[in-house]
Design an enzyme around this catalytic site. Structure first.
Site, PDB file in Angstrom:
ATOM      1  N   GLU A 122       0.868  -1.283  -0.082  1.00 40.36           N
ATOM      2  CA  GLU A 122      -0.013   0.011   0.031  1.00 40.36           C
ATOM      3  C   GLU A 122       0.867   1.134   0.157  1.00 40.36           C
ATOM      4  O   GLU A 122       1.697   1.409   0.792  1.00 40.36           O
ATOM      5  CB  GLU A 122      -0.636  -0.096   1.305  1.00 40.36           C
ATOM      6  CG  GLU A 122      -1.965  -0.862   1.284  1.00 40.36           C
ATOM      7  CD  GLU A 122      -2.820  -0.915   2.431  1.00 40.36           C
ATOM      8  OE1 GLU A 122      -3.765  -1.743   2.806  1.00 40.36           O
ATOM      9  OE2 GLU A 122      -2.530   0.157   3.343  1.00 40.36           O
ATOM     10  N   ASP A 174      -5.845   9.437  10.150  1.00 39.87           N
ATOM     11  CA  ASP A 174      -4.566   9.127  10.615  1.00 39.87           C
ATOM     12  C   ASP A 174      -4.075   9.760  11.888  1.00 39.87           C
ATOM     13  O   ASP A 174      -4.166  11.085  12.319  1.00 39.87           O
ATOM     14  CB  ASP A 174      -3.671   9.374   9.436  1.00 39.87           C
ATOM     15  CG  ASP A 174      -3.671   8.533   8.421  1.00 39.87           C
ATOM     16  OD1 ASP A 174      -3.570   7.370   8.820  1.00 39.87           O
ATOM     17  OD2 ASP A 174      -4.095   8.919   7.222  1.00 39.87           O
ATOM     18  N   TYR A 216     -10.501  -4.388   3.627  1.00 38.83           N
ATOM     19  CA  TYR A 216      -9.657  -4.035   4.511  1.00 38.83           C
ATOM     20  C   TYR A 216     -10.448  -3.716   5.970  1.00 38.83           C
ATOM     21  O   TYR A 216     -11.310  -2.998   6.111  1.00 38.83           O
ATOM     22  CB  TYR A 216      -9.051  -2.644   4.174  1.00 38.83           C
ATOM     23  CG  TYR A 216      -8.005  -2.209   5.113  1.00 38.83           C
ATOM     24  CD1 TYR A 216      -8.005  -2.245   6.467  1.00 38.83           C
ATOM     25  CD2 TYR A 216      -6.920  -1.587   4.535  1.00 38.83           C
ATOM     26  CE1 TYR A 216      -7.063  -1.605   7.276  1.00 38.83           C
ATOM     27  CE2 TYR A 216      -5.600  -1.009   5.329  1.00 38.83           C
ATOM     28  CZ  TYR A 216      -6.111  -0.978   6.414  1.00 38.83           C
ATOM     29  OH  TYR A 216      -5.035  -0.585   7.398  1.00 38.83           O
TER      30      TYR A 216
END
Lengths: 275, 403
Positions: A50, A61, A176
């Site tokens: 990735e 994040d 994911y």
């Protein structure tokens, strides 16, 4: 449709092991070092790569990946340069799947059609765009699938059974699973909870399930690799980049080897998990 | 479906105003946003919710706020009649509490037990801390480090009200960074936490519900202007950062075609300087903080830091409904610089005995340019959306005075 992802997970299944998915930030700490890291990942044991497309406002994040993105942007990274790095990687390796991960605005700014064309030409296999839920599938997901790219969706602890079919509908390549409700690189997941979540997802899809967020050590990776089809490691890798920089924040001779050595350890953890 | 004959029909079911708005958030937040949408729909249809909100607005906030004819200002400018909608007289000193009161009642209905918010100038943070104190809910406010330094009095106020103020050091440490951090908190605390967004931006349904809670400004003004002048105003003027006070004033008038509407953006050191917060004048459409809207950004789609002397306007985006109103031409958006706003700030204090916040000082600066060009029977209604006590340190420092 790009089939490197499907081929890679089929190979993993026949080897009877889970895969290691590694996340690196394109251009962190500079383009040359970042390219060296990416080019070395398959040999170090990464099964899927990735590549983060840096963004000024990475809302999902934690501090480690935020800092990595900022280093890349300060070093002049752009989406165009990120695509060029993928193209350079593809000249050396035509088998390891490459998934671009990031936020929508740089792609929207680039132009969706132009971006998809450039991504396919560069050899990208899939996209993970954090701020595009299924409610906004018309924006990029459907055009990406039509262009032959996999659109990999995040499923989270808040995605309940009623919502899962919508989340999975246009998903391909793999799913994911975000192991914690939270941002990247904060707390480690509880493996028994992850195991139940993976079983729940498998009832809804035949796609492989990769699990990420909070996996930082070979031991964490091994534990997740026992129950999932792949373990994703991101923040720990970006942290290793940060640890190897000099006082001015520049790469040192230790940067690429240091990162690749961590990946080797993680890969050993994943590969030994089911033995 | 949006009614094509109305400017007031949006957003559509997916939260779009034309191409703007939407729900660009991480999957973790999506179920929460859908839950909020359902809860808001139910509340809107519930008379008990409306009367509860009306009670608190009247007895706690102090609504309706007065409509005031600024006679000396009007005489000085020598043209159109200038009226102020006095939302700076609300409890906590700004329009922000209109929205906070609506949302805290919604959060209580939803059974949420913890409130988070972002703040720029600190006005929204103070208003949020206030309603949290009123209802006994723990409150965490994210505020950029730069803003904390220039808005110390509001930080202290929030602390007095029992809120925890968390400094945000990422980015330039201003409103956009505070919003990123609040979203990160929300993702990590989905079970019990309500995110009380302070402006008419963010993912659907926030732009709609913030607008609805702020529309009390325009609804009151419409009635008050009828009482004062027997007709509607000719021109509305309001400042825009995220755009909540402006949309609150504008929305009830959007379908009155004879009412001209002007939103005033912060031009900082000037549009050409690159140091400004004028996303509609100098930005282009992009996706940030859950919605598509005009943004200040680089060629590569990276968001750039805004600049304004007013912390409340210092945001590189704008509520999505304003982006749509710009494209349709219904509202005109104009820039006003730091220096022009400072001059209007002084004029208002000297002529009217009102120290305005630096945010509405931007709106007033445009009024001082516009009014002299218009006939004496033209009525301008400006939203005086906040008081300036919080800004005296900033203004003093711009004048080289140390307090």
């Amino acid at each position: 449709m790009s089939d490197r992802i499907e081929a890679r997970f089929a190979a993993l299944a026949s080897e009877g092991r889970a895969g290691l998915v590694t996340f690196v930030m394109a251009g962190d700490p500079d383009q040359e070092t970042s390219q060296a890291i990416i080019d070395g990942l398959p040999e170090a044991g990464a099964d899927v790569i990735e590549i983060g497309m840096p963004f000024s406002d990475p809302m999902a994040d934690g501090p480690i990946i935020q800092a990595g993105g900022l280093r890349a942007l300060n070093a002049g990274q752009t989406l165009r340069k990120t695509l060029a790095m993928v193209a350079a990687f593809r000249k050396r390796d035509d088998a390891t799947p490459i998934v671009l991960m990031g936020y929508y605005n740089p792609i929207y700014s680039f132009g969706v059609d132009a971006f998809l064309k450039a991504a396919v030409e560069a050899g990208v296999d899939g996209l993970i765009i954090v701020d595009l839920p299924p409610e906004e599938d018309d924006e990029l997901c459907i055009p990406a699938v039509e262009a032959g790219l996999n659109f990999i969706r995040l499923a989270t602890p808040t995605t309940d059974d009623a919502r899962l079919p919508a989340v999975l509908r246009h998903t391909s390549g793999f799913v994911y699973y975000v192991s914690i409700a939270g941002i990247t690189g904060t707390r480690a997941p509880d493996v028994s909870v992850v195991s139940q979540a993976v079983e729940r997802l498998h009832r809804h899809t035949k796609l492989p399930i990769a699990v990420g967020f909070g996996i930082s050590t070979p031991q964490n990776a091994a534990a997740v690799a026992k129950v999932a089809d792949a373990a994703v490691v991101g923040s720990a890798i970006i942290r290793r980049v940060a640890e190897t920089l000099d006082d001015a924040g520049r790469a040192t001779p230790e940067t690429a080897p240091g990162v690749l050595s961590l990946v080797k350890d993680l890969a050993a953890g994943v590969r030994g998990a089911r033995q | 479906m949006q009614n094509l004959n109305s400017y007031r029909g949006g957003p559509d079911e997916r939260g779009h105003f034309g191409i703007y708005g939407g729900r660009y958030v991480a999957e973790t937040l999506m179920p929460l946003i859908l839950e909020l949408e359902q809860a808001y729909k139910a509340a809107k249809d519930d008379d008990a919710f409306a009367s509860e909100l009306a009670y608190w607005l009247k007895h706690y906030v102090g609504r309706p706020s007065p409509l005031y004819f600024a006679e000396r200002m009007t005489r000085e400018l020598g043209g159109a009649k200038v009226y102020f909608k006095r939302d700076e007289l609300n409890h906590t000193g700004a329009h922000k509490i209109n929205n906070c009161m609506g949302q805290i009642l919604l959060a209580r209905r939803m059974g949420k037990t913890r409130i988070i918010a972002e703040t720029g100038a600190g006005q929204h943070g103070v208003a949020t801390a206030t309603v949290c104190a009123l209802f006994g809910l723990p409150c965490t406010v994210y505020m950029g480090k730069t803003d904390i330094e220039r808005q110390q009095p509001n930080v202290y106020r929030m602390n007095l009200l029992g809120a925890e103020v968390i400094p945000v050091t990422s980015g330039a440490g201003t409103l956009k960074d505070a919003m990123n951090e609040a979203l990160r908190d929300w993702v990590a605390n989905v079970e019990n936490t309500y995110y009380l967004i302070g402006t008419a931006a963010g993912p659907h349904p926030y732009p709609e519900l913030v607008r609805d809670f702020q529309s009390v400004i325009g609804d009151e003004a419409k009635v008050q202007m009828q009482e004062a002048e027997g007709r509607l105003p000719d021109t509305l003027v309001a400042c825009i950062g995220g755009g909540s006070n402006a949309i609150g004033l504008f929305h009830p008038f959007l379908d009155d075609p004879d009412v001209a509407i002007v939103g005033v953006e912060a031009a900082g050191h000037g549009i050409d300087s690159g140091k400004h917060a004028a996303s509609l004048t100098a930005g282009r459409p992009g996706v940030l903080h859950g919605n598509r809207t005009y943004l200040l950004q680089t060629d590569d789609g990276q968001i750039v830091e805004a600049h304004s002397i007013s912390a409340g306007l210092d945001y590189p985006g704008i509520g999505p409904e304003h982006s749509w109103l710009k494209d349709t031409g219904r509202v005109q958006y104009v820039p006003v610089t730091d220096d022009e706003a400072l001059a209007a700030f002084r004029d208002c204090a000297r002529l009217e005995g009102i120290i305005p916040a630096l945010e509405p000082a931007h709106a007033l600066a445009y009024v001082t340019k516009l009014a002299p060009t218009l006939p004496k029977d033209h009525i301008i209604l400006m939203n005086l959306c906040g008081r300036g006590d919080k800004d005296i340190y900033t203004v003093a420092s711009a004048e080289g005075v140390s307090l």
